[in-house]
Design a protein around this motif. Structure first.
Motif, PDB file in Angstrom:
ATOM      1  N   ASP B 225     149.931 150.488  48.485  1.00  0.00           N
ATOM      2  CA  ASP B 225     148.894 151.506  48.415  1.00  0.00           C
ATOM      3  C   ASP B 225     149.565 152.858  48.646  1.00  0.00           C
ATOM      4  N   LYS B 259     147.891 143.266  51.720  1.00  0.00           N
ATOM      5  CA  LYS B 259     148.556 143.301  50.419  1.00  0.00           C
ATOM      6  C   LYS B 259     150.016 143.723  50.592  1.00  0.00           C
ATOM      7  N   LYS B 377     139.219 149.383  51.172  1.00  0.00           N
ATOM      8  CA  LYS B 377     139.971 148.674  50.137  1.00  0.00           C
ATOM      9  C   LYS B 377     141.126 149.509  49.616  1.00  0.00           C
ATOM     10  N   GLU B 378     140.939 150.829  49.572  1.00  0.00           N
ATOM     11  CA  GLU B 378     141.950 151.673  48.939  1.00  0.00           C
ATOM     12  C   GLU B 378     143.110 151.969  49.878  1.00  0.00           C
ATOM     13  N   THR B 475     145.237 155.972  45.393  1.00  0.00           N
ATOM     14  CA  THR B 475     145.318 154.516  45.455  1.00  0.00           C
ATOM     15  C   THR B 475     146.684 154.021  44.997  1.00  0.00           C
ATOM     16  N   GLU B 518     147.998 149.812  34.163  1.00  0.00           N
ATOM     17  CA  GLU B 518     146.568 149.910  34.447  1.00  0.00           C
ATOM     18  C   GLU B 518     145.841 150.716  33.376  1.00  0.00           C
ATOM     19  N   ILE B 645     138.909 149.956  42.912  1.00  0.00           N
ATOM     20  CA  ILE B 645     139.436 148.670  43.374  1.00  0.00           C
ATOM     21  C   ILE B 645     138.291 147.681  43.540  1.00  0.00           C
ATOM     22  N   TYR B 648     140.582 143.815  46.062  1.00  0.00           N
ATOM     23  CA  TYR B 648     141.632 144.424  46.863  1.00  0.00           C
ATOM     24  C   TYR B 648     142.967 143.705  46.710  1.00  0.00           C
ATOM     25  N   THR B 651     145.869 144.580  42.546  1.00  0.00           N
ATOM     26  CA  THR B 651     145.709 145.922  42.018  1.00  0.00           C
ATOM     27  C   THR B 651     146.902 146.383  41.200  1.00  0.00           C
ATOM     28  N   ASP B 652     147.979 145.668  41.240  1.00  0.00           N
ATOM     29  CA  ASP B 652     149.191 146.120  40.562  1.00  0.00           C
ATOM     30  C   ASP B 652     149.988 144.903  40.101  1.00  0.00           C
TER      31      ASP B 652
END
Lengths: 230, 680
Positions: B225, B259, B377-378, B475, B518, B645, B648, B651-652
């Motif tokens: 993040d 994460k 989440k971010e 983010t 993304e 998001i 969570y 994301t990547d």
């Protein structure tokens, strides 16, 4: 004491009946705003009175009523052994087997209960009417042995008298609580064994005489000092 | 100040300090299990007993405040004897299974038993056995080892803000459990593993995989993040075994999000380890570096620069973006953007895209307005910081956006961003703060929201002499670094949205994706796509040429976190196969294109970067941004936010490749889904 966990068999839901709900509101109102969590124990007790035991849905409902997390209510419910976490019979018999009761014959009482009900400790009869449990000291050692059934203490019980009590409960009667062998409260059976004489005052009780003796001694000393030396 | 003597040393500490804290200041270490400086004081392990003169009994130093003239002995016979006793009690029920325990080698109890334990026990009774609890896919439990310090319970309740852990029963039968054994639903749950002083709570993904003394430890930073948490990457051979948080008071204190901690197994899967070129049959084929570069050169060499575009992804280091920017400008292309999500921040005004107050600045805020951000989440670490601020009291938190569970109560203003113009901090607020999330800035009216937020900030004292509480919460770890190297549209250049539009219309013929996954790859149309990155994700699937790069654990790279702190990630392992460091790939490609970039080493890249933007010279610190007007006035649509998001845990590219994160997704995000017969 053993590990206390929630019963695997849980009802689907719980709600306070109107009269209990009314009492719950009164209990919560006793505590200042923001301190409602203090009402958790009386509310758990209330739930137990309504259902016979503390169910998981009841824990969730109480948590919601008091703005607490369910885990916090569960902590309280599992901490105190008088909250029943498993279904109990309509008549929940708790026989004290701690040392004074055991010395006075609680083993025979437990045995009689088992025989009479056909269940072991921690079990419930098939009809759901009775359940049997041994407990640690219930604080009635002076009337040992004793058994607690519901809210009532049945004291000075033995195999025969606990049998009679169970029979009476089976017939739907309400047996008389308290000592079962004719004692009045915790007074001795038959005649008093001590404190039979009229009480005698302790020494130095007669302050008048003591004062007179003290003044006399003072006067004597003064007279002696005043007397011419020879 | 209170004066006292600890082990003959005289120390002066503020009143209300406890003895254990005073001892720390005096450089005296007192053993402890339950005490933790970031949690409330429990005082239940009794390991920190010390002797205090004139006190009849040993005193629990974690719970005893200092008093004037106190004389404390931490190593006297009496103190040692007390600790020996405590240790003996702790070991009555603790199993002696260190050889098969994952905590072995880094266990507080093991270490302290060496110091205070005896080599034989006096107890013949059977030890207690406790049923293991389910705490989800991240935390493995062997509850027989628990010594009831309740650190995990206090962490969940206080820091994470999820009241799910508790201690049931009492005395010998006390057990730590979650309510009904549900998984711990926090984005910070992995931290209970670090907090557990014994092997009761251990990391499930890392279970039985390595011993601490086998691991090579590299101090680096997290890029999952935009917080830039300080981490330590533990590697064995070529494999990253685990990621642990490092102490950094001004960023992550000592916590790490789940994460950041557990996505590291994604570094093993879906890796690009060879260059690929799309063949005549439309399939990607393995190639050599020379073939890949030749394929690119054939396409790019005769193309005007305006028909080339570059997009940078969320995990890219500043050096790679800097190098690619240089290459693009030498090709004559102004079309480059590091904002895949199209955030409307102003690349020219640094204050418009920074978390200006700094993460530690949250501690000073007395009013907070969150607009279009879901910090839980971010940026779970920042959310924990806000919760810490809330727990201290005296802060007014309001939210514009969805009614989210942020682990602290707040005043809900409404769902739509047009309400921001009417917002003002409560009367008497000295240090108000606005946190603007990506959900607000990535909308078509993002620039208008940014302008509106700036105006509110200027008018209500959010920005004033000595205080800047205007905060943008990013983010992506690469975003601020990208904006700082100027990886944004040049004069007449196109931004992400326009690049994609132009590509689908065929106006742009070559798109260089630097780790950009993304984006909507369908919009790339017929463009020739070069993908440089470390994972075979969306971008690589669409690419015509794939250049294998390295992940954040495999290179020395500069990242700038959301507050503008320039930090270095260091290499812990080497990239797999033919993969190379990203800046070097761009440098090699530039030569193949006949536009050789003027640097041959990482130091030269960094020197050029420093020359271009001096903020890169100040490693580990924040260069305050100058306040200038930004944003574009406009109408703001009265519609709710679309938060970036949704899941969570994915994301990547790294977290999408991670098995652990997949398990977490199944447990926490798809939890309601019925389990089918194929599930165990």
């Amino acid at each position: 004491m053993s590990v206390r966990q929630l019963s695997p068999d849980q009802p689907a839901s719980f709600a306070f009946k109107p009269e209990y709900s009314e009492r719950a509101k009164r209990i919560i109102a006793k505590y200042p705003a923001g301190r409602q969590a203090s009402a958790v124990m009386p509310l758990l007790d209330l739930a137990q009175r309504q259902e016979g035991w503390v169910t998981r849905p009841a824990i969730d409902v109480i948590a919601q009523m008091l703005g607490m997390a369910s885990i916090r209510v569960l902590e309280v419910a599992t901490f105190y052994t008088m909250f029943e976490l498993h279904p109990v019979g309509q008549h929940h018999i708790q026989v004290c087997t701690n040392l004074p009761c055991q010395l006075r014959g609680s083993d025979a009482v437990v045995h009689a209960c088992k025989e009479k009900l056909g269940i072991g400790l921690g079990e419930r009869t098939a009809d759901g009417k009775f359940s049997l449990m041994e407990v640690e000291c219930a604080g009635a050692c002076v009337n040992a042995p004793m058994a607690q059934i519901g809210d009532d203490y049945f004291e000075d019980v033995d195999a025969a008298s606990i049998g009679k009590i169970i029979d009476a409960l089976k017939r739907g009667e309400k047996p008389k609580a308290g000592p079962q062998n004719g004692r009045v409260h915790s007074a001795p059976l038959g005649n008093f064994t001590s404190l039979n004489d009229a009480p005698t005052p302790p020494p130095m009780q007669d302050l008048g005489a003591a004062k007179a003796a003290f003044e006399k001694a003072k006067a004597d000393a003064a007279a002696k000092a005043a007397a011419p030396k020879t | 100040m209170t004066k006292l003597t600890i082990d003959g040393k005289s120390v002066e500490v503020p009143p209300n300090t406890t003895i254990i804290q005073a001892a720390e200041l005096a450089g005296v270490e007192i053993p402890r299990f339950c005490y933790h400086e970031r949690l409330s004081i429990a005082g239940n392990c009794r390991m920190c007993l010390v002797e205090v003169e004139k006190s009849p009994k040993p005193v629990a130093s974690c719970a005893m405040p200092v008093a004037e003239g106190m004389v404390v002995h931490t190593r006297s016979d009496k103190a040692n004897k007390a600790r020996n006793g405590v240790m003996e009690f702790l070991l009555i029920n603790h199993p002696l299974d260190c050889p098969i325990c994952d905590q072995g080698g880094e266990c507080d109890l093991q270490d302290q038993a060496m110091a205070y334990g005896t080599d034989r026990g006096r107890y013949d009774e059977a030890k207690r056995a406790v049923k293991d609890k389910n705490m989800g896919p991240l935390v493995s439990t062997i509850m027989t080892r628990c010594i009831h310090c309740t650190r995990c319970v206090r962490f969940a309740t206080e820091v994470a803000g999820v009241q799910e852990l508790g201690a049931t029963g009492r005395g010998e039968d006390m057990e730590i459990t979650t309510y009904l054994e549900k998984a711990l639903s926090s984005e910070l749950s992995g931290n209970v593993v670090d907090l557990c002083p014994v092997g009761a709570l251990t990391s499930k993904p890392y279970a039985f995989s390595a011993r601490p003394w086998e691991l090579r430890k590299t101090e680096t930073i997290d890029v999952m993040d935009a917080v830039g948490s300080a981490v330590r990457v533990d590697a064995r051979g070529r494999e990253v075994m685990r990621v642990l948080p490092r102490l950094n008071e001004i960023v992550n204190e000592e916590w790490l999000s789940d994460k950041g901690r557990h996505a590291c197994d994604g570094l093993q899967y879906q890796r690009l380890d060879k260059p690929y070129v799309r063949g005549a049959n439309g399939k990607l084929k393995e190639a050599t570096w020379a073939e890949a570069f030749a394929a690119i050169a054939a396409k790019v060499k005769n193309l005007p620069g305006t028909k080339v575009a570059a997009l940078a992804g969320d995990l890219v280091d500043a050096e790679a973006m800097f190098a690619l920017k240089q290459l693009m400008s030498s090709l004559g292309s102004p079309n480059l953007d590091c904002r895949q999500d199209g955030a409307a921040v102003d690349p020219a005004v640094r204050a418009s895209y920074l978390f200006n107050s700094g993460i530690a600045g949250i501690d000073q805020a007395d009013a907070l307005l969150i607009v279009g951000a879901d910090p839980r989440k971010e940026a779970p670490i920042i959310n924990a910081r806000i919760r810490k601020r809330y727990l201290r009291g005296g802060v007014h938190i309001s939210v514009i956006g969805e009614k989210l569970d942020l682990t602290y109560p707040y005043h809900w203003v409404g769902a739509s961003p047009d309400l921001i113009a009417a917002c003002k901090p409560p009367e008497g607020s000295k240090t108000p703060m606005i946190i603007l999330g990506m959900a607000a800035l990535t909308r078509p009216d993002g620039a208008a929201i940014l302008e509106s937020a700036r105006r509110v900030a200027e008018q209500t004292g959010v920005v004033k002499e000595g205080w800047n509480g205007f905060n943008v919460l990013h983010t992506a770890a690469a975003r601020v670094g990208g904006l700082d190297v100027g990886f944004a549209p040049g004069a007449g250049g196109k931004d992400t949205r326009r690049i994609l539009d132009a590509a689908s219309k065929g106006e742009i013929e070559v798109v260089y994706l630097l780790g950009a996954d993304e984006i909507d790859t369908a919009k790339l149309g017929k463009a020739f796509v070069i993908y440089q990155g470390h994972h075979g994700d969306k971008g690589a699937h669409r690419a015509d040429v794939v250049l294998p790069g390295s992940a954040y654990t495999e290179k020395s790279g500069t990242y700038v976190n959301t507050e503008g702190r320039v930090q270095r990630a260091e290499r812990a392992v080497f990239p797999p196969g033919d993969a190379r460091e990203d800046w070097a790939i761009v440098r090699a490609l530039s030569e193949a294109l006949g536009k050789k970039l003027p640097f041959d080493s990482l130091d030269q890249v960094r020197a050029a970067m420093r020359a271009a933007n001096p903020i890169f010279a100040a490693i580990d610190s924040v260069t305050k941004a100058e306040w200038k007007p930004f944003g574009t006035a406009g109408t703001i649509a009265a519609t709710g936010f679309n938060y970036p998001i949704k899941n969570y845990y994915m994301t990547d590219p790294i977290s999408r490749a991670s098995r652990t994160m997949a398990q977490c997704t199944e447990e926490f995000v798809m939890g309601s889904k019925a389990r089918t017969g194929t599930h165990g």
